[in-house]
Design a protein around this motif. Structure first.
Motif, PDB file in Angstrom:
ATOM      1  N   LYS A  33      62.898  72.004 -20.106  1.00  0.00           N
ATOM      2  CA  LYS A  33      64.265  71.491 -19.994  1.00  0.00           C
ATOM      3  C   LYS A  33      64.315  70.613 -18.737  1.00  0.00           C
ATOM      4  N   VAL A  34      64.694  69.351 -18.918  1.00  0.00           N
ATOM      5  CA  VAL A  34      64.570  68.374 -17.828  1.00  0.00           C
ATOM      6  C   VAL A  34      65.907  67.687 -17.536  1.00  0.00           C
ATOM      7  N   LEU A  35      66.169  67.490 -16.244  1.00  0.00           N
ATOM      8  CA  LEU A  35      67.301  66.667 -15.828  1.00  0.00           C
ATOM      9  C   LEU A  35      66.727  65.464 -15.075  1.00  0.00           C
ATOM     10  N   LEU A  36      67.079  64.272 -15.527  1.00  0.00           N
ATOM     11  CA  LEU A  36      66.639  63.041 -14.849  1.00  0.00           C
ATOM     12  C   LEU A  36      67.832  62.483 -14.075  1.00  0.00           C
ATOM     13  N   ILE A  37      67.641  62.297 -12.765  1.00  0.00           N
ATOM     14  CA  ILE A  37      68.720  61.753 -11.931  1.00  0.00           C
ATOM     15  C   ILE A  37      68.348  60.337 -11.527  1.00  0.00           C
ATOM     16  N   ASP A  38      69.212  59.399 -11.854  1.00  0.00           N
ATOM     17  CA  ASP A  38      68.980  58.004 -11.478  1.00  0.00           C
ATOM     18  C   ASP A  38      69.611  57.770 -10.105  1.00  0.00           C
ATOM     19  N   ALA A  39      68.762  57.646  -9.071  1.00  0.00           N
ATOM     20  CA  ALA A  39      69.266  57.441  -7.704  1.00  0.00           C
ATOM     21  C   ALA A  39      68.931  56.037  -7.216  1.00  0.00           C
ATOM     22  N   ASP A  40      68.885  55.102  -8.153  1.00  0.00           N
ATOM     23  CA  ASP A  40      68.592  53.706  -7.832  1.00  0.00           C
ATOM     24  C   ASP A  40      69.752  52.843  -8.333  1.00  0.00           C
ATOM     25  N   PRO A  41      70.415  52.082  -7.430  1.00  0.00           N
ATOM     26  CA  PRO A  41      71.566  51.259  -7.848  1.00  0.00           C
ATOM     27  C   PRO A  41      71.244  50.281  -8.983  1.00  0.00           C
ATOM     28  N   PRO A  70      77.319  68.179 -10.762  1.00  0.00           N
ATOM     29  CA  PRO A  70      76.348  67.514 -11.637  1.00  0.00           C
ATOM     30  C   PRO A  70      76.670  67.693 -13.116  1.00  0.00           C
ATOM     31  N   LYS A  71      77.153  68.876 -13.486  1.00  0.00           N
ATOM     32  CA  LYS A  71      77.492  69.164 -14.895  1.00  0.00           C
ATOM     33  C   LYS A  71      78.440  68.128 -15.483  1.00  0.00           C
ATOM     34  N   GLU A  72      79.389  67.672 -14.661  1.00  0.00           N
ATOM     35  CA  GLU A  72      80.415  66.736 -15.142  1.00  0.00           C
ATOM     36  C   GLU A  72      79.855  65.329 -15.364  1.00  0.00           C
ATOM     37  N   ALA A  73      78.693  65.050 -14.770  1.00  0.00           N
ATOM     38  CA  ALA A  73      78.128  63.692 -14.877  1.00  0.00           C
ATOM     39  C   ALA A  73      77.034  63.597 -15.932  1.00  0.00           C
ATOM     40  N   ILE A  74      76.604  64.747 -16.445  1.00  0.00           N
ATOM     41  CA  ILE A  74      75.434  64.760 -17.330  1.00  0.00           C
ATOM     42  C   ILE A  74      75.718  64.073 -18.669  1.00  0.00           C
ATOM     43  N   ASP A  83      68.330  65.670 -20.102  1.00  0.00           N
ATOM     44  CA  ASP A  83      69.687  65.262 -19.733  1.00  0.00           C
ATOM     45  C   ASP A  83      69.567  64.224 -18.622  1.00  0.00           C
ATOM     46  N   VAL A  84      70.584  63.356 -18.535  1.00  0.00           N
ATOM     47  CA  VAL A  84      70.533  62.281 -17.522  1.00  0.00           C
ATOM     48  C   VAL A  84      71.805  62.285 -16.679  1.00  0.00           C
ATOM     49  N   ILE A  85      71.627  62.150 -15.372  1.00  0.00           N
ATOM     50  CA  ILE A  85      72.764  61.815 -14.510  1.00  0.00           C
ATOM     51  C   ILE A  85      72.588  60.332 -14.200  1.00  0.00           C
ATOM     52  N   GLU A 118      69.529  75.658 -14.162  1.00  0.00           N
ATOM     53  CA  GLU A 118      69.639  75.297 -15.585  1.00  0.00           C
ATOM     54  C   GLU A 118      68.399  74.612 -16.153  1.00  0.00           C
ATOM     55  N   TYR A 119      67.520  74.113 -15.281  1.00  0.00           N
ATOM     56  CA  TYR A 119      66.421  73.252 -15.744  1.00  0.00           C
ATOM     57  C   TYR A 119      65.061  73.754 -15.254  1.00  0.00           C
ATOM     58  N   ASP A 120      64.014  73.355 -16.007  1.00  0.00           N
ATOM     59  CA  ASP A 120      62.644  73.626 -15.552  1.00  0.00           C
ATOM     60  C   ASP A 120      62.216  72.586 -14.510  1.00  0.00           C
ATOM     61  N   PHE A 121      62.612  71.337 -14.780  1.00  0.00           N
ATOM     62  CA  PHE A 121      62.259  70.257 -13.850  1.00  0.00           C
ATOM     63  C   PHE A 121      63.461  69.325 -13.660  1.00  0.00           C
ATOM     64  N   ILE A 122      63.652  68.889 -12.428  1.00  0.00           N
ATOM     65  CA  ILE A 122      64.649  67.852 -12.142  1.00  0.00           C
ATOM     66  C   ILE A 122      63.877  66.683 -11.529  1.00  0.00           C
ATOM     67  N   ILE A 123      63.940  65.529 -12.191  1.00  0.00           N
ATOM     68  CA  ILE A 123      63.200  64.343 -11.742  1.00  0.00           C
ATOM     69  C   ILE A 123      64.196  63.359 -11.130  1.00  0.00           C
ATOM     70  N   ILE A 124      63.907  62.877  -9.919  1.00  0.00           N
ATOM     71  CA  ILE A 124      64.803  61.900  -9.282  1.00  0.00           C
ATOM     72  C   ILE A 124      64.095  60.553  -9.172  1.00  0.00           C
ATOM     73  N   ASP A 125      64.683  59.546  -9.800  1.00  0.00           N
ATOM     74  CA  ASP A 125      64.151  58.183  -9.699  1.00  0.00           C
ATOM     75  C   ASP A 125      64.754  57.535  -8.455  1.00  0.00           C
ATOM     76  N   CYS A 126      63.914  57.303  -7.431  1.00  0.00           N
ATOM     77  CA  CYS A 126      64.411  56.792  -6.136  1.00  0.00           C
ATOM     78  C   CYS A 126      64.504  55.268  -6.111  1.00  0.00           C
ATOM     79  N   ALA A 127      65.352  54.786  -5.207  1.00  0.00           N
ATOM     80  CA  ALA A 127      65.477  53.342  -5.004  1.00  0.00           C
ATOM     81  C   ALA A 127      64.253  52.823  -4.238  1.00  0.00           C
TER      82      ALA A 127
END
Length: 255
Positions: A33-41, A70-74, A83-85, A118-127
């Motif tokens: 179960k993965v959450l991908l967070i986009d942290a790049d403008p 975070p739940k509200e942005a997924i 899932d993606v933020i 909630e997740y096995d992995f949370i991946i953050i894509d950095c700027a």
């Protein structure tokens, strides 16, 4: 308890977003179960998974401001178990807005405390910079994957990034690990590509992933269709490479 992995390198064009999107999709296909967070403008990870950036109302910006959880942005995307933020161009402003806030480096860490369960992995894509956004990602992360392209200036700037990681370990996040250095855009026909691989392996031996991401037309095409390489062409070289990387990371983290 999910592991938070930041994908970071202040150099642009080294395959950060490609890695974030396709590693997340590969882990998802391998039933994590993965959450991908986009942290790049630039929001390329958001659009790369088929989400219309213009329609994004809630995302990383609001999470960093602590106006939502975070739940509200997924958002759901085309990749299974992912899932993606999302990000939006408004994320550019966050660096200025956080500057005079107390504990500004810890905004993302604090926001993700609940999501970790909630997740096995949370991946953050950095700027592609070492500003406050990336600092927040590295302070929140358990480890960092550093993509390095197999090209002439590959190692340029790597020292600076490793120094930044050292100072984050010292000041903000003593538990931050280097998950590994990932060689990207490898072309076996080019002598230079092979030299870079040798050089990186010689200098950093155990820190380098066994998996090398090869240059692959399908990998470059997939984002324009809003799909990960796994969805776009599961038999392509790029898909096989990223599945191998995901397996390597799962194995490393199950010890």
């Amino acid at each position: 308890m999910g592991k938070i992995i930041a994908i970071a390198n202040q150099k642009g064009g080294v395959g950060k977003t490609t890695t974030s999107v396709n590693l997340a999709a590969s882990l998802g296909v391998l039933e994590k179960k993965v959450l991908l967070i986009d942290a790049d403008p630039q929001a390329n990870a958001t659009s790369g998974l088929g989400i219309d950036v213009e329609s994004v109302e809630l995302g990383t910006y609001q999470i960093l401001e602590h106006t939502i959880t975070p739940k509200e942005a997924i958002l759901k995307c085309s990749a299974p178990n992912v899932d993606v933020i999302p990000a939006h161009i408004d994320l550019v402003a966050i660096e200025i807005e956080l500057v005079d806030k107390e504990n500004r480096e810890y905004m993302l860490k604090k926001a993700l405390e609940e999501a970790k369960e909630e997740y096995d992995f949370i991946i953050i894509d950095c700027a592609p910079s070492l500003g406050l956004l990336t600092l927040n990602a590295l302070t929140a992360a358990d480890s960092v994957v550093i993509p390095i392209q197999c090209e002439y200036f590959a190692l340029e700037g790597l020292g600076k990034l490793l120094n930044t990681i050292k100072s984050i370990q010292k000041i903000h996040n003593p538990d931050l690990d280097i998950e590994g250095l990932l060689l990207t855009m490898y072309d076996s026909r080019l002598r230079l590509s092979n030299q870079v691989v040798e050089e990186v392996q010689k200098h950093f031996n155990d820190m380098v992933f066994d998996t090398v991401i090869q240059r692959n037309v399908k990998l470059s095409e997939a984002p324009s269709f809003g799909e990960s390489i796994i969805n776009y062409d599961a038999t392509s070289k790029g898909a096989v490479n990223y599945i191998n990387l995901a397996q390597e990371i799962i194995k490393k983290n199950s010890k």
